[in-house]
Scaffold this motif. Structure first.
Motif, PDB file in Angstrom:
ATOM      1  N   CYS A 165       1.555  -2.113  -3.393  1.00 35.70           N
ATOM      2  CA  CYS A 165       2.002  -1.728  -2.052  1.00 35.70           C
ATOM      3  C   CYS A 165       3.011  -2.736  -1.502  1.00 35.70           C
ATOM      4  O   CYS A 165       4.019  -2.352  -0.895  1.00 35.70           O
ATOM      5  CB  CYS A 165       0.799  -1.614  -1.113  1.00 35.70           C
ATOM      6  SG  CYS A 165      -0.194  -0.127  -1.376  1.00 35.70           S
ATOM      7  N   ARG A 166       2.739  -4.015  -1.702  1.00 36.73           N
ATOM      8  CA  ARG A 166       3.669  -5.037  -1.183  1.00 36.73           C
ATOM      9  C   ARG A 166       5.029  -4.926  -1.859  1.00 36.73           C
ATOM     10  O   ARG A 166       6.066  -5.100  -1.205  1.00 36.73           O
ATOM     11  CB  ARG A 166       3.078  -6.426  -1.409  1.00 36.73           C
ATOM     12  CG  ARG A 166       1.861  -6.746  -0.539  1.00 36.73           C
ATOM     13  CD  ARG A 166       1.520  -8.214  -0.580  1.00 36.73           C
ATOM     14  NE  ARG A 166       0.208  -8.462   0.003  1.00 36.73           N
ATOM     15  CZ  ARG A 166      -0.916  -8.604  -0.697  1.00 36.73           C
ATOM     16  NH1 ARG A 166      -0.865  -8.556  -2.031  1.00 36.73           N
ATOM     17  NH2 ARG A 166      -2.057  -8.808  -0.097  1.00 36.73           N
ATOM     18  N   SER A 167       5.055  -4.669  -3.153  1.00 36.11           N
ATOM     19  CA  SER A 167       6.332  -4.581  -3.861  1.00 36.11           C
ATOM     20  C   SER A 167       7.159  -3.397  -3.371  1.00 36.11           C
ATOM     21  O   SER A 167       8.387  -3.417  -3.453  1.00 36.11           O
ATOM     22  CB  SER A 167       6.107  -4.459  -5.370  1.00 36.11           C
ATOM     23  OG  SER A 167       5.477  -3.228  -5.692  1.00 36.11           O
ATOM     24  N   ALA A 168       6.501  -2.357  -2.853  1.00 36.16           N
ATOM     25  CA  ALA A 168       7.216  -1.190  -2.324  1.00 36.16           C
ATOM     26  C   ALA A 168       7.395  -1.276  -0.819  1.00 36.16           C
ATOM     27  O   ALA A 168       7.911  -0.324  -0.220  1.00 36.16           O
ATOM     28  CB  ALA A 168       6.467   0.087  -2.683  1.00 36.16           C
ATOM     29  N   GLY A 169       6.987  -2.392  -0.213  1.00 35.24           N
ATOM     30  CA  GLY A 169       7.185  -2.569   1.214  1.00 35.24           C
ATOM     31  C   GLY A 169       6.272  -1.749   2.092  1.00 35.24           C
ATOM     32  O   GLY A 169       6.596  -1.492   3.267  1.00 35.24           O
ATOM     33  N   VAL A 170       5.110  -1.335   1.573  1.00 33.74           N
ATOM     34  CA  VAL A 170       4.170  -0.572   2.385  1.00 33.74           C
ATOM     35  C   VAL A 170       3.500  -1.524   3.375  1.00 33.74           C
ATOM     36  O   VAL A 170       2.897  -2.517   2.966  1.00 33.74           O
ATOM     37  CB  VAL A 170       3.101   0.108   1.510  1.00 33.74           C
ATOM     38  CG1 VAL A 170       2.107   0.879   2.384  1.00 33.74           C
ATOM     39  CG2 VAL A 170       3.753   1.043   0.495  1.00 33.74           C
ATOM     40  N   PRO A 171       3.584  -1.271   4.672  1.00 35.00           N
ATOM     41  CA  PRO A 171       2.963  -2.175   5.651  1.00 35.00           C
ATOM     42  C   PRO A 171       1.456  -2.289   5.434  1.00 35.00           C
ATOM     43  O   PRO A 171       0.787  -1.320   5.060  1.00 35.00           O
ATOM     44  CB  PRO A 171       3.278  -1.505   6.995  1.00 35.00           C
ATOM     45  CG  PRO A 171       4.481  -0.653   6.727  1.00 35.00           C
ATOM     46  CD  PRO A 171       4.334  -0.178   5.326  1.00 35.00           C
ATOM     47  N   ASP A 172       0.925  -3.464   5.679  1.00 35.08           N
ATOM     48  CA  ASP A 172      -0.509  -3.698   5.469  1.00 35.08           C
ATOM     49  C   ASP A 172      -1.373  -2.804   6.344  1.00 35.08           C
ATOM     50  O   ASP A 172      -2.506  -2.466   5.978  1.00 35.08           O
ATOM     51  CB  ASP A 172      -0.850  -5.174   5.748  1.00 35.08           C
ATOM     52  CG  ASP A 172      -0.242  -6.116   4.722  1.00 35.08           C
ATOM     53  OD1 ASP A 172       0.079  -5.650   3.600  1.00 35.08           O
ATOM     54  OD2 ASP A 172      -0.087  -7.314   5.040  1.00 35.08           O
ATOM     55  N   GLU A 173      -0.873  -2.430   7.501  1.00 34.29           N
ATOM     56  CA  GLU A 173      -1.680  -1.635   8.426  1.00 34.29           C
ATOM     57  C   GLU A 173      -1.750  -0.153   8.051  1.00 34.29           C
ATOM     58  O   GLU A 173      -2.508   0.617   8.667  1.00 34.29           O
ATOM     59  CB  GLU A 173      -1.151  -1.751   9.856  1.00 34.29           C
ATOM     60  CG  GLU A 173       0.231  -1.205  10.077  1.00 34.29           C
ATOM     61  CD  GLU A 173       1.341  -2.226   9.853  1.00 34.29           C
ATOM     62  OE1 GLU A 173       2.467  -1.991  10.330  1.00 34.29           O
ATOM     63  OE2 GLU A 173       1.061  -3.257   9.198  1.00 34.29           O
ATOM     64  N   ILE A 174      -0.981   0.275   7.055  1.00 39.33           N
ATOM     65  CA  ILE A 174      -1.011   1.677   6.640  1.00 39.33           C
ATOM     66  C   ILE A 174      -2.252   1.918   5.793  1.00 39.33           C
ATOM     67  O   ILE A 174      -2.381   1.393   4.696  1.00 39.33           O
ATOM     68  CB  ILE A 174       0.249   2.060   5.850  1.00 39.33           C
ATOM     69  CG1 ILE A 174       1.493   1.891   6.725  1.00 39.33           C
ATOM     70  CG2 ILE A 174       0.142   3.485   5.342  1.00 39.33           C
ATOM     71  CD1 ILE A 174       1.526   2.788   7.933  1.00 39.33           C
TER      72      ILE A 174
END
Length: 426
Positions: A165-174
């Motif tokens: 998720c971090r590598s794709a820029g997905v926000p932690d709150e999603i």
């Protein structure tokens, strides 16, 4: 803001400029504001493949960097622009419309694009490597357009994998949310924003979710949602499968109604209905549709806070298909699926700008005079074609054509070398 009601390219450009001015304050700096303006004009142009390279070439830029920054790193509020799109569509298509929820797939290669995995998508009609977006459309007799979007993030292959998720820029709150839950978020946001929509419709994915139905009933919003023939229905104090109820409908209780106009004229079906869940407040029905040729049945669970005639439920059931027309127009006319970004923000930003371009076309189409029997009113595809041919197309000088040819060949050579290097060093 009024729009022209005839072929008036100069007025169309003024209208487009007014729309871009409307969202200008969503951009903190002039550079991304200009890039967004050029991006939307490129989406409305006749460019065949509407990715950053081709849109930058159409804008006369020396490279795609500003377009890529617009989608990846530039500071601007895509959610606020989405709100502007929603308000713009409501203004131009009118009040009292229908909200339609549905998803569409975006076929992808590789594993790094946000939300991508092997999953079923109606775009291909089978399980494919793809992203799935859940969309909310708004439809009135004047037209239809997409007004909200959510990228579906699979739970096990994505949300449970923090590094991915971090590598794709997905926000932690999603957090993980089902497709009906995403639909509920968009519907609630639209209603909270003042969208006047007394009805919601959607396919079986949404009709089978009791929480979505409960949300709509709590807000006194009617719905006509597709369900499976195996769905359990409470009727006359007993639990039945929907298909069992249909088998007991007498011939005299079937009524012939049109589900709306299709490409070949009215779509005529036989319809029947019965009251269900009578012990609960409100009015609920099982609506059954029968194809007069094949005999195939379709089932809808319906609700309204007040009594409704059968014709009203049939009308809403028929409107559901207009979301497919919106997807077709968005992909075919404004490049909804032409993006080449992998990040969470990049996906939402491109989709939002494509929805903005589609809303502009929908507003122009809604302003056209009715069919005069000699001429059909201008459709969104025809408006876009005329707009591109008469106003947005630039005549390229030889050096510009050569510049972009050189850029493409140089970039392709670099990409090929990198690919060969990766293959030789597994």
């Amino acid at each position: 803001m009024a729009v022209a009601d005839s072929v008036d390219p100069d007025r169309w450009i003024v209208t487009l400029n007014e729309l871009m001015t409307r969202i200008a304050h969503r951009f903190g700096r002039i550079e991304p504001r200009r890039a967004a303006n050029a991006y939307v004009r490129g989406l409305l142009s006749g460019v065949e493949r509407k990715n950053c390279w081709n849109l930058a070439e159409h804008a006369g830029l020396n490279g795609p960097q500003s377009m890529q920054r617009l989608l990846r790193t530039a500071r601007w509020d895509a959610e606020a622009v989405r709100d502007d799109v929603r308000g713009y569509v409501s203004e131009h298509l009118g009040a009292g419309g229908v909200l339609i929820v549905d998803e569409t797939g975006f076929l992808k290669k590789g594993l790094r694009s946000a939300g991508v995995q092997r999953q079923y998508t109606g775009t291909a009609g089978r399980i494919e490597n793809s992203q799935v977006g859940v969309f909310l459309a708004y439809a009135t007799p004047r037209g239809r357009a997409l007004i909200d979007r959510r990228l579906y993030l699979p739970e096990h292959s994505w949300r449970a994998d923090q590094s991915r998720c971090r590598s794709a820029g997905v926000p932690d709150e999603i957090a993980f949310a089902t497709k009906p839950a995403l639909a509920a978020q968009m519907i609630a946001a639209a209603l909270d924003a003042g969208i006047d929509a007394p009805w919601v419709t959607g396919d079986e994915v949404y009709g089978q979710d009791p929480r979505l139905r409960a949300l709509l009933e709590a807000r006194q919003v009617g719905y006509v949602l597709v369900i499976a023939g195996t769905a359990r229905i409470r009727c006359e104090g007993l639990d039945w499968k929907a298909a069992q109820i249909a088998a007991h409908v007498p011939d005299a209780h079937w009524h012939r109604y049109s589900a709306g106009r299709g490409a070949k004229g009215h779509r005529w079906y036989a319809w029947a209905w019965t009251r269900i869940d009578t012990h609960r407040p409100g009015h609920r029905w099982l609506l059954i549709r029968r194809n007069p040729v094949t005999g195939e049945l379709a089932f809808y669970r319906c609700y309204a806070p007040t009594p409704m005639p059968l014709a009203a439920l049939v009308r809403i059931a028929g409107i559901r298909w207009t979301v497919e027309e919106s997807f077709q127009a968005a992909k075919g006319q404004v490049g909804l699926d032409h993006y080449q970004v992998r990040s969470w923000d990049g996906w939402h930003r491109h989709i939002t700008l494509a929805m903005l371009a589609l809303a502009f076309l929908a507003a122009l189409a809604a302003s056209q005079p009715d069919d005069d029997h000699a001429h059909l009113p201008l459709t969104m595809p025809e408006i876009r074609r005329l707009l591109a041919a008469l106003t947005l197309t630039r005549h390229r000088r030889t050096e510009e054509i050569l510049h972009w040819s050189h850029w493409r060949r140089r970039h392709q050579a670099t990409a090929r070398r990198c690919h060969y290097q990766r293959r030789s060093h597994p």
